[in-house]
Design a protein around this motif. Structure first.
Motif, PDB file in Angstrom:
ATOM      1  N   PRO A 173       2.680   1.843   2.252  1.00  0.00           N
ATOM      2  CA  PRO A 173       2.074   1.508   0.950  1.00  0.00           C
ATOM      3  C   PRO A 173       2.858   0.433   0.213  1.00  0.00           C
ATOM      4  O   PRO A 173       4.091   0.408   0.256  1.00  0.00           O
ATOM      5  N   LEU A 174       2.130  -0.470  -0.451  1.00  0.00           N
ATOM      6  CA  LEU A 174       2.797  -1.508  -1.235  1.00  0.00           C
ATOM      7  C   LEU A 174       3.486  -0.903  -2.451  1.00  0.00           C
ATOM      8  O   LEU A 174       2.917  -0.035  -3.115  1.00  0.00           O
ATOM      9  N   PRO A 175       4.697  -1.352  -2.772  1.00  0.00           N
ATOM     10  CA  PRO A 175       5.338  -0.916  -4.022  1.00  0.00           C
ATOM     11  C   PRO A 175       4.482  -1.375  -5.204  1.00  0.00           C
ATOM     12  O   PRO A 175       3.779  -2.392  -5.109  1.00  0.00           O
ATOM     13  N   PRO A 176       4.526  -0.655  -6.316  1.00  0.00           N
ATOM     14  CA  PRO A 176       3.688  -0.988  -7.479  1.00  0.00           C
ATOM     15  C   PRO A 176       3.814  -2.434  -7.941  1.00  0.00           C
ATOM     16  O   PRO A 176       2.819  -3.073  -8.285  1.00  0.00           O
ATOM     17  N   ASP A 177       5.052  -2.981  -7.951  1.00  0.00           N
ATOM     18  CA  ASP A 177       5.232  -4.349  -8.434  1.00  0.00           C
ATOM     19  C   ASP A 177       4.584  -5.362  -7.495  1.00  0.00           C
ATOM     20  O   ASP A 177       3.978  -6.352  -7.936  1.00  0.00           O
ATOM     21  N   GLU A 178       4.667  -5.117  -6.167  1.00  0.00           N
ATOM     22  CA  GLU A 178       4.041  -6.015  -5.203  1.00  0.00           C
ATOM     23  C   GLU A 178       2.520  -5.893  -5.255  1.00  0.00           C
ATOM     24  O   GLU A 178       1.800  -6.890  -5.103  1.00  0.00           O
ATOM     25  N   GLU A 179       2.027  -4.684  -5.459  1.00  0.00           N
ATOM     26  CA  GLU A 179       0.580  -4.490  -5.596  1.00  0.00           C
ATOM     27  C   GLU A 179       0.049  -5.242  -6.814  1.00  0.00           C
ATOM     28  O   GLU A 179      -0.996  -5.902  -6.756  1.00  0.00           O
ATOM     29  N   LYS A 180       0.795  -5.154  -7.918  1.00  0.00           N
ATOM     30  CA  LYS A 180       0.406  -5.851  -9.152  1.00  0.00           C
ATOM     31  C   LYS A 180       0.388  -7.365  -8.947  1.00  0.00           C
ATOM     32  O   LYS A 180      -0.546  -8.062  -9.364  1.00  0.00           O
ATOM     33  N   GLU A 181       1.422  -7.868  -8.276  1.00  0.00           N
ATOM     34  CA  GLU A 181       1.515  -9.308  -8.027  1.00  0.00           C
ATOM     35  C   GLU A 181       0.379  -9.788  -7.135  1.00  0.00           C
ATOM     36  O   GLU A 181      -0.229 -10.843  -7.380  1.00  0.00           O
ATOM     37  N   LEU A 182       0.055  -9.001  -6.092  1.00  0.00           N
ATOM     38  CA  LEU A 182      -1.027  -9.362  -5.189  1.00  0.00           C
ATOM     39  C   LEU A 182      -2.364  -9.359  -5.922  1.00  0.00           C
ATOM     40  O   LEU A 182      -3.200 -10.256  -5.738  1.00  0.00           O
ATOM     41  N   LYS A 183      -2.569  -8.354  -6.764  1.00  0.00           N
ATOM     42  CA  LYS A 183      -3.816  -8.255  -7.517  1.00  0.00           C
ATOM     43  C   LYS A 183      -3.976  -9.447  -8.459  1.00  0.00           C
ATOM     44  O   LYS A 183      -5.086 -10.008  -8.592  1.00  0.00           O
ATOM     45  N   GLU A 184      -2.895  -9.860  -9.097  1.00  0.00           N
ATOM     46  CA  GLU A 184      -2.949 -11.009 -10.001  1.00  0.00           C
ATOM     47  C   GLU A 184      -3.241 -12.297  -9.232  1.00  0.00           C
ATOM     48  O   GLU A 184      -3.996 -13.160  -9.699  1.00  0.00           O
ATOM     49  N   THR A 185      -2.663 -12.420  -8.039  1.00  0.00           N
ATOM     50  CA  THR A 185      -2.914 -13.601  -7.211  1.00  0.00           C
ATOM     51  C   THR A 185      -4.375 -13.671  -6.798  1.00  0.00           C
ATOM     52  O   THR A 185      -5.008 -14.730  -6.872  1.00  0.00           O
ATOM     53  N   LEU A 186      -4.906 -12.545  -6.354  1.00  0.00           N
ATOM     54  CA  LEU A 186      -6.317 -12.501  -5.953  1.00  0.00           C
ATOM     55  C   LEU A 186      -7.230 -12.788  -7.142  1.00  0.00           C
ATOM     56  O   LEU A 186      -8.268 -13.442  -6.993  1.00  0.00           O
ATOM     57  N   GLN A 187      -6.839 -12.296  -8.318  1.00  0.00           N
ATOM     58  CA  GLN A 187      -7.635 -12.541  -9.517  1.00  0.00           C
ATOM     59  C   GLN A 187      -7.702 -14.035  -9.818  1.00  0.00           C
ATOM     60  O   GLN A 187      -8.755 -14.562 -10.201  1.00  0.00           O
ATOM     61  N   ASP A 188      -6.587 -14.735  -9.624  1.00  0.00           N
ATOM     62  CA  ASP A 188      -6.561 -16.183  -9.830  1.00  0.00           C
ATOM     63  C   ASP A 188      -7.481 -16.891  -8.842  1.00  0.00           C
ATOM     64  O   ASP A 188      -8.154 -17.871  -9.184  1.00  0.00           O
ATOM     65  N   VAL A 189      -7.492 -16.398  -7.599  1.00  0.00           N
ATOM     66  CA  VAL A 189      -8.322 -17.018  -6.568  1.00  0.00           C
ATOM     67  C   VAL A 189      -9.803 -16.782  -6.858  1.00  0.00           C
ATOM     68  O   VAL A 189     -10.633 -17.698  -6.749  1.00  0.00           O
ATOM     69  N   ILE A 190     -10.148 -15.565  -7.235  1.00  0.00           N
ATOM     70  CA  ILE A 190     -11.551 -15.213  -7.474  1.00  0.00           C
ATOM     71  C   ILE A 190     -12.073 -15.836  -8.754  1.00  0.00           C
ATOM     72  O   ILE A 190     -13.230 -16.233  -8.843  1.00  0.00           O
ATOM     73  N   GLY A 191     -11.203 -15.950  -9.759  1.00  0.00           N
ATOM     74  CA  GLY A 191     -11.589 -16.600 -11.007  1.00  0.00           C
ATOM     75  C   GLY A 191     -12.089 -15.629 -12.056  1.00  0.00           C
ATOM     76  O   GLY A 191     -12.224 -14.428 -11.820  1.00  0.00           O
TER      77      GLY A 191
END
Length: 243
Positions: free
Chosen positions: A173-191
């Motif tokens: 499982p991804l650590p919470p901080d890495e999960e948050k960072e990944l989610k923010e990155t994907l959010q930037d990509v999706i718009g």
């Protein structure tokens, strides 16, 4: 916990229902062919006549059932509740192999299927729309597709909410901080205007790294894939002409 308790008590009634009397009256009242269901369910379930636009075009039998249920759910303002009820039912099937096999057995009479699902839905205090929907599936021999129908229904609710599912596969499982960072990155990509819904999957076979799937795109940075790429590179013949 309360829902789980209701399911346990409801499933105990399931065995009894296998010996139930005929429900021919209910059968004649609720029986519909697949084509009749697709055309009529959403309008006959509720009295309102407003038109509801399905946010995503789905095809096939499961898609038709999910779309009709979506329209009925929106008209009764019960989208979240019905989605939760379908999810609870699918989870109950996973916990009860007997119940799961029962829904998939084509030799079980339609009246028996109807009695069983009515007992379970009633005990779980499902909404009328969900109870009627499950009754139609039982009578038409479509309960065995409830898992697929639920997934298709989920696609519609996500499209309605502007959500984009991203499936993240890792070895641990991804650590919470890495999960948050990944989610923010994907959010930037999706718009803007869309919301990322992250789903984590654990798969030791990828050996390490990460695989991200969203919007029909796949970002594969797993060690397994990198090893295969390296293997292909090593197998390629060496060009010595330029030496």
């Amino acid at each position: 916990m309360a829902m789980a308790g209701r399911f346990r008590s409801s499933l105990s009634l399931f065995t009894k229902s296998l010996r139930s009397d005929s429900l021919s009256a209910h059968r004649s009242a609720l029986a519909l062919t697949d084509s009749q269901f697709s055309r009529n369910y959403a309008t006959t379930t509720v009295q309102k006549e407003e038109r509801v636009k399905v946010p995503l075009a789905l095809f096939g039998g499961s898609g038709n059932y999910a779309s009709a249920l979506y329209i009925a759910a929106v008209k009764t303002n019960a989208l979240d509740k019905i989605e939760s009820e379908l999810h609870d039912l699918v989870e109950a099937m996973k916990r009860s192999p007997t119940f799961s096999l029962f829904t998939k057995d084509p030799t079980v009479p339609a009246d028996t299927r109807l009695k069983a699902i009515q007992e379970i839905a009633g005990g779980a205090k499902f909404s009328e729309v969900t109870k009627n929907f499950l009754a139609v599936l039982a009578l038409n021999g479509r309960l065995r597709h409830i898992d697929t129908i639920t997934k298709r229904f989920g696609e519609l609710t996500m499209a309605y909410r502007g959500e984009v599912k991203a499936i993240v596969t890792t070895v641990i499982p991804l650590p919470p901080d890495e999960e948050k960072e990944l989610k923010e990155t994907l959010q930037d990509v999706i718009g803007r205007g869309k919301k990322v819904k992250l789903e984590q999957k654990i798969d030791p076979s990828i050996l390490g790294g990460i695989v991200v799937e969203f919007s029909q795109k796949v970002f594969d940075a797993s060690i397994k894939t990198r090893a295969r790429q390296m293997e292909r590179f090593l197998r390629e013949p060496v060009n010595l002409d330029g030496l």
